[in-house]
Design a protein around this motif. Structure first.
Motif, PDB file in Angstrom:
ATOM      1  N   SER A  73       0.846  -1.208   0.000  1.00 34.66           N
ATOM      2  CA  SER A  73       0.000   0.000   0.000  1.00 34.66           C
ATOM      3  C   SER A  73       0.870   1.242   0.000  1.00 34.66           C
ATOM      4  N   ARG A  74       0.489   2.207  -0.825  1.00 30.69           N
ATOM      5  CA  ARG A  74       1.291   3.427  -0.945  1.00 30.69           C
ATOM      6  C   ARG A  74       0.830   4.507   0.037  1.00 30.69           C
ATOM      7  N   LEU A  75      -0.481   4.647   0.189  1.00 27.94           N
ATOM      8  CA  LEU A  75      -1.012   5.755   0.988  1.00 27.94           C
ATOM      9  C   LEU A  75      -1.708   5.293   2.268  1.00 27.94           C
ATOM     10  N   ILE A  76      -2.630   4.358   2.144  1.00 26.54           N
ATOM     11  CA  ILE A  76      -3.392   3.889   3.307  1.00 26.54           C
ATOM     12  C   ILE A  76      -3.299   2.366   3.350  1.00 26.54           C
ATOM     13  N   ALA A  77      -3.011   1.832   4.545  1.00 24.00           N
ATOM     14  CA  ALA A  77      -2.883   0.372   4.682  1.00 24.00           C
ATOM     15  C   ALA A  77      -4.174  -0.315   4.262  1.00 24.00           C
ATOM     16  N   TRP A  78      -4.025  -1.413   3.507  1.00 19.79           N
ATOM     17  CA  TRP A  78      -5.218  -2.163   3.073  1.00 19.79           C
ATOM     18  C   TRP A  78      -5.977  -2.681   4.284  1.00 19.79           C
ATOM     19  N   LYS A  79      -5.204  -3.172   5.261  1.00 14.86           N
ATOM     20  CA  LYS A  79      -5.844  -3.669   6.484  1.00 14.86           C
ATOM     21  C   LYS A  79      -5.702  -2.576   7.534  1.00 14.86           C
ATOM     22  N   PRO A  80      -6.814  -1.932   7.916  1.00 20.73           N
ATOM     23  CA  PRO A  80      -6.685  -0.783   8.819  1.00 20.73           C
ATOM     24  C   PRO A  80      -6.099  -1.160  10.173  1.00 20.73           C
ATOM     25  N   ASN A  81      -5.232  -0.281  10.666  1.00 22.63           N
ATOM     26  CA  ASN A  81      -4.698  -0.439  12.015  1.00 22.63           C
ATOM     27  C   ASN A  81      -5.667   0.287  12.964  1.00 22.63           C
ATOM     28  N   GLU A  82      -6.126  -0.412  13.977  1.00 17.31           N
ATOM     29  CA  GLU A  82      -7.145   0.152  14.891  1.00 17.31           C
ATOM     30  C   GLU A  82      -6.705   1.484  15.503  1.00 17.31           C
ATOM     31  N   ARG A  83      -5.395   1.705  15.589  1.00 17.82           N
ATOM     32  CA  ARG A  83      -4.894   2.938  16.206  1.00 17.82           C
ATOM     33  C   ARG A  83      -5.191   4.170  15.361  1.00 17.82           C
ATOM     34  N   TYR A  84      -5.340   3.964  14.060  1.00 16.34           N
ATOM     35  CA  TYR A  84      -5.448   5.108  13.158  1.00 16.34           C
ATOM     36  C   TYR A  84      -6.837   5.202  12.543  1.00 16.34           C
ATOM     37  N   ALA A  85      -7.589   6.203  12.948  1.00 19.60           N
ATOM     38  CA  ALA A  85      -8.948   6.375  12.409  1.00 19.60           C
ATOM     39  C   ALA A  85      -8.897   6.590  10.891  1.00 19.60           C
ATOM     40  N   TRP A  86      -7.863   7.289  10.407  1.00 17.62           N
ATOM     41  CA  TRP A  86      -7.818   7.605   8.977  1.00 17.62           C
ATOM     42  C   TRP A  86      -7.579   6.368   8.117  1.00 17.62           C
ATOM     43  N   HIS A  87      -7.107   5.279   8.698  1.00 11.72           N
ATOM     44  CA  HIS A  87      -6.972   4.029   7.940  1.00 11.72           C
ATOM     45  C   HIS A  87      -8.340   3.482   7.510  1.00 11.72           C
ATOM     46  N   PHE A  88      -9.392   3.960   8.189  1.00 13.56           N
ATOM     47  CA  PHE A  88     -10.728   3.455   7.889  1.00 13.56           C
ATOM     48  C   PHE A  88     -11.439   4.270   6.805  1.00 13.56           C
ATOM     49  N   LEU A  89     -10.762   5.274   6.262  1.00 11.89           N
ATOM     50  CA  LEU A  89     -11.381   6.103   5.219  1.00 11.89           C
ATOM     51  C   LEU A  89     -11.831   5.277   4.007  1.00 11.89           C
ATOM     52  N   PRO A  90     -10.965   4.406   3.451  1.00 18.22           N
ATOM     53  CA  PRO A  90     -11.432   3.636   2.282  1.00 18.22           C
ATOM     54  C   PRO A  90     -12.588   2.704   2.631  1.00 18.22           C
ATOM     55  N   ARG A  91     -12.543   2.116   3.805  1.00 19.13           N
ATOM     56  CA  ARG A  91     -13.608   1.201   4.205  1.00 19.13           C
ATOM     57  C   ARG A  91     -14.938   1.964   4.335  1.00 19.13           C
ATOM     58  N   ALA A  92     -14.866   3.155   4.938  1.00 21.45           N
ATOM     59  CA  ALA A  92     -16.075   3.979   5.075  1.00 21.45           C
ATOM     60  C   ALA A  92     -16.618   4.351   3.692  1.00 21.45           C
ATOM     61  N   ALA A  93     -15.699   4.700   2.787  1.00 28.51           N
ATOM     62  CA  ALA A  93     -16.126   5.077   1.429  1.00 28.51           C
ATOM     63  C   ALA A  93     -16.778   3.891   0.719  1.00 28.51           C
ATOM     64  N   LEU A  94     -16.178   2.711   0.890  1.00 26.09           N
ATOM     65  CA  LEU A  94     -16.721   1.521   0.233  1.00 26.09           C
ATOM     66  C   LEU A  94     -18.121   1.197   0.759  1.00 26.09           C
ATOM     67  N   VAL A  95     -18.303   1.321   2.065  1.00 25.90           N
ATOM     68  CA  VAL A  95     -19.626   1.056   2.655  1.00 25.90           C
ATOM     69  C   VAL A  95     -20.665   2.020   2.094  1.00 25.90           C
TER      70      VAL A  95
END
Lengths: 323, 179
Positions: A73-95
């Motif tokens: 991954s270049r910008l955001i980890a594919w598997k979100p790290n629970e520590r980082y809310a911004w890692h969940f941006l793609p998942r939120a967008a997909l939902v």
């Protein structure tokens, strides 16, 4: 103003600009070849493809000969790290993308079955799932310390996302569908500029990926006169959430606080055009008014950021500082 | 009964002796330097951390029994360029809001040809990975002196931003002079 060195521009072209814009345009065009019925789905798929392409890298070397998820991954980890809310941006967008498409098709089906006077049933079936999805996905992207300290942040973010969706969805399903994508593109590009001044390359690139994807979707939508509303929820998820995370994460900088408010709330100006009396005006006048109203908060945000903060030095200039 | 009491007393005495022989050195930002050098295409930047807390212990003057534990305040990061300092604190690199500390805990110290080899667990960005590095360790006038320079691969801890632009290998310079 410092200018980026050529190699940096070329790398941006190779890693971000061409894959995102090219990928989004190609995928959207392919879907449109199947027919207009696939336009909304194609726009959503185009956004997903553009993001996947821009976020993918294959970082293997002598020390890391095996491909691991974290190396790709270049910008955001594919598997979100629970520590980082911004890692969940793609998942939120997909939902939001999936719920957006699902609720839209449900609404279309129901409107075929129900009599016209029961229009409110269709609206409920469309907007209640979207509202629930926003509440769930919106809660992932607020940094935990802020959510604990400020109980209003999650509801406020949810409200901004919902009203932004209402404002942009109406526009994206109209004959001016492309203008919704162009508006989001401008909002993300302006956000990218402000974020760069605030001091983050990473968040700037995330904003740029969004901006370019929506620009490409807008261009194809304009040329084919196709509906691009399927991609809008991704922008709804990314824009205010990214701004919240930028404000939370970045080290103190000179960019005024109001710039971030202007960016996050910029889609709401389009709500004006949902007022029936305004919506009945001359369509060219509406188009011009929309463009001006969208650009005002963005120009203000960029103007204030560039006035109060300096652009970080690039390449040679930065090296000169270090020497 | 008397024999048991005697054994207990003896054990206690030995324990006290062992405790007395272990020297403990408090570590802080004044006596411990953790500096780094990052490189990129045609340039480099130096930086470090101003604040840390921790302790080093040595038993019976035997330097191979050295144990080091340190917690670094990542927000105390500094560099040779103010803009870069802010950038390094951002999620692009250390993300100090989500990762306010980095820790190091030694697990083994071995004598080597040129000094010592220190092995331990380094926790950075919430991820713990083992590291080994050569070091010179000595006791002079009741002072513990440790110096080391080694490289780590930042992407091992998930610090992958700027891959290709900023080199993965980062040089770490550790210097302890603690009383």
């Amino acid at each position: 103003m410092p200018t980026p060195p050529t190699w940096m521009i070329l790398e941006m072209l190779r890693d971000i600009i061409l894959p995102v814009a090219g990928g989004a345009a190609l995928i959207y065009a392919l879907f449109l070849m199947a027919g207009r019925w696939a336009a909304a789905l194609g726009a959503a798929a185009a956004f997903v493809a553009a993001f996947l392409w821009a976020n993918f890298q294959l970082a293997i070397d002598e020390e890391h000969p095996h491909v691991l998820w974290e190396q790709t991954s270049r910008l955001i980890a594919w598997k979100p790290n629970e520590r980082y809310a911004w890692h969940f941006l793609p998942r939120a967008a997909l939902v939001l993308l999936l719920v957006g498409l699902g609720s839209r098709w449900t609404g279309l089906l129901v409107s075929c079955v129900l009599p016209e006077r029961a229009w409110w049933v269709k609206n409920l079936l469309v907007w209640v799932p979207r509202w629930v999805a926003i509440l769930v996905a919106g809660s992932w992207v607020v940094p935990a310390p802020w959510a604990e300290a400020h109980s209003w942040i999650k509801p406020a973010l949810g409200a901004v996302m919902l009203f932004s969706w209402i404002a942009l969805d109406g526009l994206a399903r109209s004959e001016w569908s492309a203008s919704a994508a162009f508006a989001l593109s401008a909002m993300f590009v302006a956000s990218g500029v402000v974020i760069l001044y605030a001091g983050s390359d990473l968040y700037m690139k995330i904003a740029l990926v969004n901006g370019l994807a929506f620009f490409a979707i807008g261009v194809v939508s304009y040329i084919a006169k196709a509906d691009c509303s399927g991609a809008i929820p991704a922008g709804i998820a990314f824009l205010p959430s990214l701004i919240v995370n930028v404000r939370y994460q970045l080290a103190p900088n000179g960019v005024p606080f109001v710039c971030f408010w202007l960016l996050a709330l910029s889609p709401l100006v389009l709500l004006l055009f949902a007022i029936p009396r305004i919506a009945r005006q001359n369509r060219w006048l509406l188009l011009a008014a929309r463009a001006v109203l969208v650009m005002i908060p963005l120009a203000l945000a960029v103007g204030l950021a560039t006035h109060y903060e300096k652009l970080p030095p690039f390449g040679d200039e930065e090296e000169a500082v270090s020497k | 009964m008397i024999r048991s009491l005697f054994a207990l007393a003896l054990a206690g005495l030995f324990g006290l002796t062992a405790a007395a022989a272990e020297q403990k050195f408090a570590l802080d930002g004044d006596n411990t330097g953790v500096k780094f050098t990052g490189t990129k295409k045609g340039g480099k930047h130096d930086g470090g951390f101003k604040k840390l807390t921790g302790a080093a212990t040595v038993a019976d003057g035997d330097l191979s029994t050295l144990k080091i534990e340190a917690t670094i305040d990542t927000d105390s990061l500094y560099s040779d360029n103010d803009k870069l300092t802010a950038h390094l604190k951002n999620p692009d690199f250390f993300g100090v809001k989500d990762n306010p500390t980095a820790t190091f805990k030694s697990t083994k110290v071995e004598k080597s040809d040129k000094g010592y080899k220190i092995t331990g667990d380094l926790t950075l960005l919430g991820k713990t990975k083992p590291v080994s590095f050569p070091a010179t360790v000595e006791m002079k006038e009741h002072k513990l002196i440790v110096n080391s320079e080694f490289k780590i691969n930042r992407s091992d801890w998930g610090m992958t931003f700027g891959k290709g632009m900023v080199d993965d290998a980062v040089t770490i310079k550790l210097s302890i002079t603690a009383k």
